[in-house]
Each structure stands twice: as C-alpha cells, then as structure tokens.
Motif scaffolding. Structure first.
Motif, short mmCIF file in Angstrom:
data_model
loop_
_atom_site.label_atom_id
_atom_site.label_comp_id
_atom_site.label_asym_id
_atom_site.label_seq_id
_atom_site.Cartn_x
_atom_site.Cartn_y
_atom_site.Cartn_z
N ARG A 153 -0.02 -6.06 -0.52
CA ARG A 153 0.80 -5.46 -0.64
C ARG A 153 0.00 -4.49 -2.14
O ARG A 153 0.26 -3.70 -1.46
CB ARG A 153 2.17 -6.30 -1.72
N MET A 154 -0.80 -4.73 -2.64
CA MET A 154 -1.55 -4.68 -3.52
C MET A 154 -2.51 -3.62 -2.82
O MET A 154 -1.80 -2.29 -3.94
CB MET A 154 -2.42 -5.08 -4.48
N MET A 155 -2.45 -3.63 -1.73
CA MET A 155 -3.92 -2.87 -1.00
C MET A 155 -3.19 -2.37 -0.30
O MET A 155 -3.43 -0.62 -0.12
CB MET A 155 -4.67 -4.18 0.23
N ASN B 123 -1.56 0.90 -3.05
CA ASN B 123 -2.62 1.52 -3.35
C ASN B 123 -3.52 2.52 -2.27
O ASN B 123 -3.74 3.88 -2.80
CB ASN B 123 -4.06 0.81 -3.95
N VAL B 124 -3.49 2.39 -0.66
CA VAL B 124 -3.72 2.73 0.17
C VAL B 124 -2.80 4.18 0.16
O VAL B 124 -3.16 5.43 0.22
CB VAL B 124 -4.49 2.30 1.69
N GLN B 125 -1.35 3.77 -0.32
CA GLN B 125 -0.43 5.13 0.32
C GLN B 125 -1.05 5.70 -0.74
O GLN B 125 -0.27 7.11 -0.54
CB GLN B 125 0.80 4.24 0.47
N GLY B 126 -0.39 4.90 -2.11
CA GLY B 126 -0.59 5.48 -3.32
C GLY B 126 -1.77 6.90 -3.25
O GLY B 126 -2.01 8.00 -3.63
N PHE B 127 -2.80 6.73 -2.58
CA PHE B 127 -4.48 7.09 -2.56
C PHE B 127 -3.39 8.66 -1.98
O PHE B 127 -3.76 10.00 -2.41
CB PHE B 127 -5.05 6.46 -2.45
#
Ligand SMILES: O=C(O)CCC(=O)C(=O)O
Ligand SMILES: [Fe+2]
Length: 414
Positions: A149-151, A154-158
C-alpha cells in the motif's frame, strides 16, 4: 562502444520483440558496474557521475532526447485526438482484433508451494504456467499489505505532483535513470503513451540517490522497503521455478543466492487516459531481458497484455493482492527453452490513467547466463543456448546485428 544508429533502429523496428526499455539501461548499468569505490551517498553518486563525464563515457550514451511528458500534454491540452507523434496505427489496430479475455491465465499460490502437502501439485501448475505462458499471477505471496500500500500510494503520489517537482528527479543526459520517458533517439521517432521513473535499487551502491524523489516524503522509504520485500520474494520464486524445472540442491542454492545478490531495478509507469486508445500504445511489445520481473498494478485498471503461444494478445487482469510474475530471457535460457520469456505490452484506455510498478531482477555475476547444467544432465538434451558471463550477455544484447528481425534470444542460440 555505443552506436546511436543502432539504438534507433532497434527501437523503431516494431517487428523486434525485445526489451525496449531495459537494454540501454543495462548498458549504462554495466558501465556503472565496473566503477570502483562508488558509494550510495548523494556525494558518492555525483562524484561517480562526474568521473564518468570526465572520462567521456556518459557522452557516448547520450542518446536520450528529452520529449514532453504525456501526462502534462493531457493535463494542459486535453487533446481529443492522439497527436501524430504518438499515432501507432501500424501496430495497435491489427492486434486489437485479436485481444482475448484473461480466461486461462495461470494463478499460482505461493502458500501452497511452501506447504509440503500441497507442494508437488502446485509445482506442476507452476511448471505448466512457465512453459505455456512464462507469466502468471502470484497470490499468497506474503508481502505485507502495508508495504504494498505504501509503495503504491507513494508512486501514485509522485505522479500527481506538479511537473516542476517531478523534474527534480528528471533523467540526466546519458542515463535513463530518473523521471522521463523510455529512450528516444530521433526527432521523428514514434512515442509511447507513457511517462516513467526508473531507479536502481540493488546492489545498494548502484543507487543514484540524487534521483530518488524526496516528495512525497515517504517515497524513498517506501521504495527501499518495497524493493527489499520484492528481493526476498524473487528468491522464493526462483527457488520454486527451479524446483518445477527439476533443479535441486547445490545448483538451486546457487541460483537463489545469485538472485539475492544481483541487480534490482524498478520502473514505475504512468499511462495517462488516452483520447483514442486504439491508436496509441502505452508500452510496445517486448520480452524482458531480466531473469525475472515482478509487476504490481497500482489500481484496478487493466492494461498489461501477454502474447499467448498461439499469438493472441491476452489481457492480464489486475487482481487485488496479487503480483504478476513475468519470466525474462535469462530464465528462458536457463531452462534451455522449456520456459518462456513472453512478449508483453501495455495498452491504454480512454477513461482513466493507469500506474504500474515493474521490478526487474538479474542474477548476480557469480552465476553464468546459460542453460542449467543439472537440467541438461537430467534430460540428456543438448544445450540450445550458449553460456555467457552476465557482462557478455549484455554485450551480446547491444552488439547484435539489427539488420534483420531476429529476436535477441535467438542470437544466443548455438
Ligand atoms: O505496465 C505494465 O503492465 C508493463 C510494464 C512492463 O512490461 C515493463 O516496464 O517492462
Ligand atoms: Fe516488460
């Protein structure tokens, strides 16, 4: 050493089904690999890069032309047609008619492989999955939900960040590592409907930390943890693939150790919604040159397709909680052609963007790239492929003749 002409030929020849993205990266990698004394601090990587620039090696690899971000193009211009540079009527239209649903794609349960009573039946399923498809969905893989979930977040957030923020991680001249697009070597080259950020994760001294985003603030930690989880997982996957192939004891241990110590590179893909999805391609057909690729979908938008043995493009459905395992060409060679490194591609859709994370694993240099000695001895069959060191394998990849449409793996045939 490098030849621009070669690159562009290789790239634009769509009849070649090769890893379009991975090979120049691996060339850049092999140059990095021989560097002594690199360390993983920002200063270390900057110093290393400066050294490379001074020695002129980066200039030789300076074949990536910057192109606009597709995400920005869509965001700012909201086009109602695919701009000419992205039009791929040549390859997409014909193929689309042959798309199939995902029925029949194998799903492997790691829990069953680990549990002695269910192991042998699941090993048979795994053998058949690797032989028929070279790609399968893996469930019960044991990677923590939280890490996944974190990954993904964070990828989507980037990718959601403003362009200028993402540009802080932009590819530098001469390298494909960082935020940008797959390499582009000519101004009239057709482009893919994709933005990406590509980062090396293992061995740790190969990291270009200055390119690792600091925003979202947890991105680095998420990537570090995720790549560590994936590395553990790939060692288990390699173990059971080896067992499915009939490999045991010493060679199996060596294979597992080698993947545990080898290269790991992560490519995070962003495919924006496309006004005419039939006329553009997210990622052109290719077979990975890695040993194994682990692919995670960040949402439930389908896009990955795999070519079946009888040449049908089959959609790989995003199944929550699963990871896609895709065999690369090193595995096809290792299995002496018993297992496939399948051609696959990413298509785009009109409604919604898609985000995926591909993690490429290569065996370390302690293992030669070639058919398994145990397998050859057990089957009594002659090797189909040559045996090479990892660096020779990469050399073969970028030195091969490009004047015909021979797939890369065939150039390794004896
Ligand atoms: O986005 C996908 O599903 C495919 C990614 C892929 O094949 C790659 O990055 O090599
Ligand atoms: Fe791929």
């Amino acid at each position: 050493m490098m030849n621009q002409h070669m690159c562009s030929l290789q790239y634009i020849d769509q009849s070649l089904t090769i890893l379009i993205f991975g090979w120049p990266i691996s060339i850049a990698w092999s140059i990095q690999e021989v560097r002594k004394g690199g360390n993983q601090t920002v200063e270390g990587t900057q110093k290393r890069r400066k050294m490379e620039e001074e020695e002129g090696e980066v200039a030789n690899l300076n074949w990536t032309l910057p192109v606009p971000s597709v995400q920005e193009l869509v965001r700012q211009q909201r086009p109602d047609a695919v701009p000419p540079r992205y039009l791929r009527d040549d390859m997409v239209m014909g193929d689309r008619r042959h798309q199939e649903s995902s029925l029949g794609l194998p799903c492997i349960d790691l829990g069953k492989l680990m549990d002695p009573p269910s192991r042998s039946a699941e090993l048979r399923n795994l053998h058949s999955a690797c032989h028929q498809w070279g790609l399968f969905l893996l469930v019960n893989h044991g990677v923590s939900d939280e890490g996944m979930r974190m990954m993904k977040e964070n990828v989507q957030g980037f990718f959601e960040l403003p362009y200028c923020e993402k540009q802080k991680s932009a590819q530098r001249p001469g390298s494909l590592e960082g935020y940008g697009q797959a390499f582009v070597t000519s101004h009239d080259q057709k482009l893919e409907w994709n933005d990406m950020i590509f980062l090396r994760c293992f061995p740790p001294d190969a990291r270009s930390l200055e390119l690792w985003p600091q925003n979202p603030p947890e991105f680095r930690m998420a990537l570090e943890k995720y790549s560590e989880y994936m590395r553990k997982l790939v060692v288990a996957v390699v173990k059971y693939i080896g067992m499915a192939l009939g490999i045991h004891q010493g060679e199996l241990d060596l294979q597992m150790r080698s993947f545990g110590e080898g290269k790991c590179e992560v490519r995070m893909n962003y495919y924006p919604a496309c006004p005419e999805p039939e006329r553009a391609i997210g990622l052109s057909p290719h077979a990975d040159i890695s040993g194994i690729t682990l692919l995670t979908e960040c949402g439930n938008i389908p896009g990955l397709q795999v070519l079946s043995k009888d040449n049908r493009w089959v959609t790989v459905p995003p199944v929550p909680g699963s990871i896609v395992v895709n065999l690369g060409q090193i595995m096809e060679v290792y299995s002496n052609g018993t297992y496939r490194a399948p051609d696959h591609r990413a298509v785009v859709n009109e409604e919604k963007e898609r985000v995926s994370i591909a993690t490429f694993f290569y065996p370390g240099s302690s293992l030669l790239v070639g058919p398994s000695p145990q397998l050859l001895a057990a089957t009594g069959l002659p090797p189909i492929y040559r045996t090479l060191s990892d660096s020779e394998y990469m050399q073969c990849f970028f030195n091969r003749k490009l004047d015909n449409a021979v797939p890369f793996i065939d150039t390794l045939k004896l």
